[in-house]
Design an enzyme around this catalytic site. Structure first.
Site, PDB file in Angstrom:
ATOM      1  N   ASP A  52       0.816  -1.202   0.000  1.00 47.58           N
ATOM      2  CA  ASP A  52       0.000   0.000   0.000  1.00 47.58           C
ATOM      3  C   ASP A  52       0.859   1.265   0.000  1.00 47.58           C
ATOM      4  OD1 ASP A  52      -2.412  -1.420   0.046  1.00 47.58           O
ATOM      5  OD2 ASP A  52      -2.364  -1.592   2.227  1.00 47.58           O
ATOM      6  N   TYR A 110       7.040  -9.925   6.587  1.00 46.34           N
ATOM      7  CA  TYR A 110       6.918  -8.480   6.763  1.00 46.34           C
ATOM      8  C   TYR A 110       7.544  -8.090   8.092  1.00 46.34           C
ATOM      9  CZ  TYR A 110       3.648  -7.771   2.886  1.00 46.34           C
ATOM     10  OH  TYR A 110       3.075  -7.686   1.650  1.00 46.34           O
TER      11      TYR A 110
END
Length: 268
Positions: A52, A110
């Site tokens: 994003d 992540y």
């Protein structure tokens, strides 16, 4: 026609995410334009997944088909001459024709970073959120442990998620703390790095997990609440979505021998 795999790192602060969208100014747009300038080809790349707006990547992976005769060892350096300084292609290799960066990915990791010192770090402020209040890091570790395994992660998915299934597997999740910059005699707690490794992640999933985990660290939730929140399968049961700038796509792993074993990866 060759199928080339590449690894790219980027600072996502000033971009509208990885994936091409109507507003433009995405990482994909710049990569495809650089490839066009270099090879003359108008093409679309396939990435391991999207990130994003404001999210960074240390090890994003993408592939594309090219008829260009440019030698493999020249691609990284050549592309980087056409890319902004906050996007850097670091590896290139040829992969089988049927290789697909997203479908072939087996594990993704992540990392989310919190600066828990009293003052922000002006040099790393683009890659971490600042939380000057005390956090119970051990409670956060305990809460995080409840998310490991195969579960329906609807609670931690964006309400805008269009995925047909929210079942995913988190293989591992852990917290590391760097106290090297803590000032003696202060309330500095250091830099808190939270890592999550899974077979895939839903939209905003890591950020919602982190927003909820921070509430555990603040004492607003009990570590065991994470299990209850997960089982609720309701976004309203979780905490807020943590800021994007603390999130980084750390690594994407594949088990195809030509990727795992071939020593032909070119690094610049």
């Amino acid at each position: 026609m060759r199928n080339l795999l590449m690894k790219v790192s980027y600072d996502g602060t000033d971009y509208n995410g990885f994936q091409t969208q109507p507003g433009g100014h995405t990482i994909q747009d710049y990569l495809e334009e650089a490839i066009h300038r270099l090879s003359g080809e108008q093409l679309k790349i396939t990435a391991s997944g999207r990130t994003d707006a404001g999210v960074h990547a240390r090890g994003q992976v993408f592939n594309f088909y090219t008829a260009s005769p440019i030698p493999l060892e020249r691609w990284c350096m050549a592309l980087n001459t056409w890319l902004p300084e906050d996007i850097v292609v670091t590896e290139a290799m040829e992969v089988p024709e049927d290789f697909h960066s997203r479908r072939a990915a087996k594990r993704k990791t992540y990392r989310y970073t919190i600066n828990a010192n009293q003052f922000p770090d002006i040099f790393n402020r683009r890659y971490q959120i600042h939380h000057y209040g005390k956090l119970d890091i051990e409670a956060m570790r305990q809460g995080l442990s409840h998310l490991i395994g195969t579960h329906d992660y609807t609670t931690f998915a964006s309400r805008k998620s269009t995925k047909p299934s929210h079942v995913r597997t988190i293989f591992d999740a852990w917290i590391e703390t760097d106290t090297s910059m803590c000032r003696p005699g202060t309330k500095d707690q250091g830099i808190i790095h939270t890592y999550l490794t899974g077979n895939g992640f839903l939209q905003h999933m890591v950020r919602i997990i982190m927003g909820t985990l921070i509430e555990v660290g603040e004492g607003r939730r009990h570590p065991d609440d994470m299990r209850v929140i997960l089982e609720a399968k309701n976004r309203a049961a979780a905490g807020p979505t943590a800021m994007s700038k603390g999130l980084m796509l750390w690594e994407v792993e594949y088990d195809i021998p030509s990727i795992a074993e071939t020593p032909s990866i070119q690094t610049t």
